[in-house]
Design a protein around this motif. Structure first.
Motif, short mmCIF file in Angstrom:
data_model
loop_
_atom_site.label_atom_id
_atom_site.label_comp_id
_atom_site.label_asym_id
_atom_site.label_seq_id
_atom_site.Cartn_x
_atom_site.Cartn_y
_atom_site.Cartn_z
N GLU A 60 0.37 -1.25 0.39
CA GLU A 60 0.01 -0.25 -0.03
C GLU A 60 0.60 1.04 -0.34
O GLU A 60 2.01 1.34 0.25
CB GLU A 60 -1.12 0.12 1.46
CG GLU A 60 -1.61 -1.45 1.23
CD GLU A 60 -2.40 -0.73 2.50
OE1 GLU A 60 -2.97 0.11 2.62
OE2 GLU A 60 -2.87 -1.98 2.92
N ALA A 61 0.35 2.70 -1.08
CA ALA A 61 1.81 3.78 -0.85
C ALA A 61 0.42 4.64 -1.50
O ALA A 61 -0.62 4.37 -2.40
CB ALA A 61 2.40 3.35 -1.81
N THR A 62 0.69 6.37 -1.21
CA THR A 62 0.31 7.04 -2.00
C THR A 62 0.33 6.92 -3.39
O THR A 62 2.32 7.53 -4.00
CB THR A 62 -0.81 8.21 -1.72
OG1 THR A 62 -0.87 8.32 -0.61
CG2 THR A 62 -0.94 9.05 -2.23
N VAL A 63 0.33 6.81 -4.38
CA VAL A 63 1.43 7.02 -5.77
C VAL A 63 0.05 7.63 -6.45
O VAL A 63 -0.79 8.47 -6.68
CB VAL A 63 1.21 5.44 -6.36
CG1 VAL A 63 2.10 4.59 -5.35
CG2 VAL A 63 -0.74 5.06 -7.14
N THR A 64 1.72 8.70 -8.02
CA THR A 64 0.86 9.30 -9.26
C THR A 64 1.50 8.47 -10.02
O THR A 64 1.76 7.04 -10.37
CB THR A 64 2.06 10.43 -9.31
OG1 THR A 64 2.09 10.61 -7.75
CG2 THR A 64 1.90 11.01 -10.14
N ALA A 65 0.07 8.50 -11.05
CA ALA A 65 -0.16 7.74 -11.72
C ALA A 65 1.46 7.94 -12.52
O ALA A 65 2.23 8.91 -13.03
CB ALA A 65 -1.30 8.52 -13.18
N GLY A 66 1.86 6.63 -13.13
CA GLY A 66 2.94 6.55 -14.20
C GLY A 66 3.83 5.64 -13.07
O GLY A 66 4.72 4.80 -12.57
N ASP A 67 3.87 5.48 -11.51
CA ASP A 67 4.43 5.52 -10.34
C ASP A 67 4.46 3.50 -10.72
O ASP A 67 3.67 2.97 -10.99
CB ASP A 67 4.32 5.91 -9.07
CG ASP A 67 4.89 7.24 -8.95
OD1 ASP A 67 5.44 7.75 -9.38
OD2 ASP A 67 4.47 7.56 -7.77
N ALA A 68 5.62 3.31 -10.35
CA ALA A 68 5.45 0.97 -9.92
C ALA A 68 4.84 0.90 -9.13
O ALA A 68 4.75 1.45 -7.82
CB ALA A 68 6.47 0.76 -10.52
N VAL A 69 3.55 -0.17 -9.32
CA VAL A 69 2.74 -0.86 -8.63
C VAL A 69 2.90 -1.92 -8.23
O VAL A 69 2.62 -3.10 -7.85
CB VAL A 69 1.34 0.24 -8.85
CG1 VAL A 69 1.17 1.62 -8.30
CG2 VAL A 69 1.06 -0.09 -9.85
N VAL A 70 3.36 -2.88 -9.53
CA VAL A 70 3.69 -3.99 -9.75
C VAL A 70 3.95 -4.59 -10.71
O VAL A 70 4.55 -4.13 -11.86
CB VAL A 70 2.05 -4.32 -11.03
CG1 VAL A 70 2.20 -5.93 -11.02
CG2 VAL A 70 0.92 -4.20 -10.08
N ALA A 71 5.04 -5.70 -10.47
CA ALA A 71 5.82 -6.43 -11.00
C ALA A 71 6.08 -7.21 -11.19
O ALA A 71 5.97 -8.47 -10.96
CB ALA A 71 7.48 -6.23 -9.84
N VAL A 72 6.50 -7.73 -12.88
CA VAL A 72 6.13 -8.34 -13.63
C VAL A 72 7.12 -9.36 -14.17
O VAL A 72 7.26 -8.82 -14.75
CB VAL A 72 5.16 -8.26 -14.40
CG1 VAL A 72 4.68 -9.91 -15.43
CG2 VAL A 72 3.68 -7.84 -13.90
N GLN A 73 7.34 -10.54 -14.41
CA GLN A 73 7.81 -11.74 -14.55
C GLN A 73 8.02 -12.63 -15.60
O GLN A 73 6.88 -13.20 -15.51
CB GLN A 73 9.58 -12.18 -13.86
CG GLN A 73 10.33 -12.93 -14.36
CD GLN A 73 11.28 -13.61 -13.14
OE1 GLN A 73 11.18 -13.34 -12.03
NE2 GLN A 73 12.10 -13.98 -13.73
N PRO A 74 8.34 -12.24 -16.98
CA PRO A 74 7.38 -13.08 -18.07
C PRO A 74 7.38 -14.68 -17.61
O PRO A 74 8.49 -14.71 -17.26
CB PRO A 74 7.84 -12.02 -19.18
CG PRO A 74 7.91 -10.79 -18.73
CD PRO A 74 8.71 -11.04 -17.42
#
Length: 651
Positions: A637-651
């Motif tokens: 949880e965090a306060t974010v601005t559009a464009g901030d990284a929120v999910v990390a995906v490893q294909p």
């Protein structure tokens, strides 16, 4: 879902919710098939959930929501094939007709005519019987009974552009009722009267060349095609407060004059040019003129070019008492009728035979060829070409005999007495030869089809379709599959990634991140639609969380599906159940198939208005193909601005 039979999925759902009669309405959003049931107790929820392709079921807001995932448009389209719930008779895909330009045109016109084939066949047969009754003096053409019956048989043909506006609008993703308004203007009595006006017709000083649009095909099809592009442009640029009424207003205001100013003159001048040329040919080579008229008359009708000949024929009748131009027309018509008869005998498709049989009667005896051409000969191609060949030979024979009509009438076998100028024997011989040629070629060389072609032909008249962007219809672009054809660019920009190949998904909105499990929607919270996050937004600008292709852009603006070049599939869902707003307070900025960069604006949302309407504005972002990826890690949880990284995906 790749291996799932979507039609079987749709059938299974329909069976387990109590059948079609228990469903009041069907619609879908980005991930769910939304059904309104007459009696919810008849639904076997456990059986629905066991249906291949179904993720889960939830009931909320008076709706029975079957969660499918990204491929819900395919299931919805399949539902339209087996029921009348969606208003769609065929699956309209982004692929469209394949082949050369002629094949594409034939397939397009045939698909637009499919939903009205049975009504056309029915009233065409009524027209044939009525014509027969007149010929044998069983009914007086001046009687009110005849007037009523003739109106019943003729109205669909007269107002054909309005009917085609509905089916073309579905094909081109345009608003169906706006399309009907445009078509209605073309056949409006005052507009029809302008076609007979002797004085000039202008629109704000612009000259307008008038033609008759009654019974026409091409003008409204072209018009609705342009309408679709115009509407989508207006929906993008107009503010939310004005869009609902300004889009149809501006569309009608632009399209009606545009068709009258452009399509009318193009068709009229082309028709006049062809008419002048063919008339000249008759003076030095009647057989050639007869072959052209007999062979190409149905093609002229198809494009609306026949109207250029009608004034010449009428003028010939009034000045010299007969028209040689009309001499070959019986051969042209009965040749198509004979080809239809061969299809009725030869085709293995029961539905094709059901169309071709009655259509051949209406063509041969009433001169009404539309049902058979659009439902039988044109889709199969060879029968249509056989009709052209038969008409050309028969028309040439009739023209050699100097045949012509002395009374204006629809060319048909029952109207033959009106073709009493010149050699009547040559006229009859020409018609017989035309029928034999068309019948034999069709019988021998036609594609006999297989029984499974019945799936491509409607069982009956479909239920009235709803407006393309209404909740009960598929959203614009929703037919796009999750496997999209991306635009390849050498300079394609990848998202921020570490050396380990991890892709960061950006926050689509500015706000406070909440765990997906705390989202006020059981389906998203359960993770069945993939891992991700929820964000309680403070600003209404929705941005692309990744660089990739838009595979789904709901016209309602509440949901977007994107796919990266690495195969990561991301769903951005703005609010809970906001599909119910039907696009109110949302302004869509992208379309299906668009290439977007991380941070590009997908939509603008009036969050205050959405909240005041009683909807949770939490914006959800999930990786819908989580199971196919190595790892998906939501950030805390965090306060974010559009464009901030929120999910990390490893294909």
């Amino acid at each position: 879902m790749a291996s799932v039979d979507y039609k079987a999925t749709a059938q299974g759902i329909l069976d387990h919710v109590g059948g079609e009669d228990n469903v009041l309405s069907a619609t879908h959003c980005a991930t769910r098939l939304r059904l309104t049931l007459r009696d919810a107790s008849k639904a076997d929820t456990q059986a629905v959930e066991r249906t291949p392709g179904v993720i889960t079921v939830m009931q909320a807001g008076g709706q029975y929501q079957v969660v499918i995932g990204n491929n819900v448009p395919k299931v919805y389209a399949a539902l339209g094939e087996i029921s009348r719930l969606t208003g769609d008779d065929r699956v309209v895909t982004d692929d469209g007709p394949k082949g050369n330009i002629l094949n594409q045109f034939i397939q397009l016109i045939s698909s637009i005519f499919l939903p009205v084939l049975w009504p056309l066949a029915g009233v065409g047969l009524l027209k044939a019987f009525l014509t027969m009754a007149v010929q044998f003096s069983w009914i007086d053409v001046k009687s009110t009974t005849y007037i009523i019956l003739n109106a019943s048989a003729d109205a669909l043909f007269y107002f054909l552009p309005i009917f085609l506006a509905v089916t073309a609008a579905k094909r081109f993703r345009a608003n169906q009722f706006t399309a009907m308004a445009i078509a209605g203007a073309l056949v409006y009595p005052a507009i029809v009267a302008l076609g007979a006006a002797t004085g000039p017709v202008t629109f704000f000083g612009i000259p307008v060349t008038m033609m008759s649009y009654t019974s026409s095909v091409i003008p409204i099809v072209v018009g609705v095609w342009v309408q679709g592009y115009l509407e989508r442009f207006l929906e993008r640029v107009l503010p939310d407060a004005l869009r609902n009424f300004m889009v149809p207003l501006l569309t009608v205001l632009v399209m009606v004059p545009l068709i009258l100013i452009t399509v009318g003159p193009i068709t009229t001048y082309a028709a006049k040019g062809i008419s002048t040329g063919v008339t000249a040919i008759f003076t030095f080579a009647p057989w050639l003129g007869g072959a052209i008229m007999g062979g190409l008359w149905q093609v002229f009708v198809l494009f609306g070019l026949h109207w250029g000949f009608v004034p010449v024929m009428i003028n010939d009748l009034s000045t010299q008492g007969y028209s040689l131009l009309a001499g070959p027309l019986v051969a042209a018509v009965v040749a198509q009728g004979a080809a239809m008869a061969a299809i009725a005998i030869r085709s293995r498709s029961a539905k094709r035979r059901e169309i071709a049989g009655p259509a051949s009667i209406s063509a041969l005896f009433a001169g009404i060829t539309e049902p058979g051409i659009y439902g039988a000969t044109l889709p199969l191609k060879i029968p249509f070409y056989a009709g052209i060949a038969g008409g050309a030979v028969g028309g040439a024979i009739a023209a050699i005999g100097g045949s012509g009509n002395t009374t204006f009438a629809f060319a048909s076998l029952l109207a033959l007495p009106a073709w009493n100028h010149g050699s009547f024997a040559m006229q009859v011989i020409g018609d017989a030869v035309a029928m034999v040629i068309a019948f034999v070629i069709t019988f021998i060389f036609m594609d006999r089809e297989s029984k499974d072609v019945d799936a491509a032909i409607p069982d009956a008249v479909p239920a009235a379709a709803t407006v393309g962007d209404a909740p009960s219809a598929p959203v614009a672009g929703s037919v796009a599959t999750t496997t999209t054809t991306t635009t390849t660019t050498a300079a394609a920009t990848a998202d921020a990634a570490t050396e380990g190949g991890i892709v960061d998904l950006a926050a689509p909105v500015t706000g406070t991140v909440v765990p997906l499990a705390q989202v006020n929607d059981k389906v998203f919270a359960s993770g069945v639609l993939g891992d991700g996050v929820g964000i309680v937004p403070t600003h209404g600008t929705v941005r692309a969380p990744v660089t990739g292709t838009v595979v789904t852009a709901a016209a309602t603006g509440h949901a977007f599906g994107l796919k990266t070049d690495d195969g990561v599939e991301v769903l951005v869902h703005v609010g809970i159940d906001t599909v119910q707003l039907d696009g109110r307070h949302f302004t869509v900025k992208v379309s299906t198939g668009d290439r977007v960069q991380r941070g590009d604006v997908l939509a603008e949302v009036d969050l205050v208005a959405v909240g005041e309407a009683g909807y949770d504005t939490t914006t959800i972002m999930t990786v819908t193909n989580t199971a196919a990826l190595t790892k998906v890690t939501p950030l805390p949880e965090a306060t974010v601005t559009a464009g901030d990284a929120v999910v990390a995906v490893q294909p």
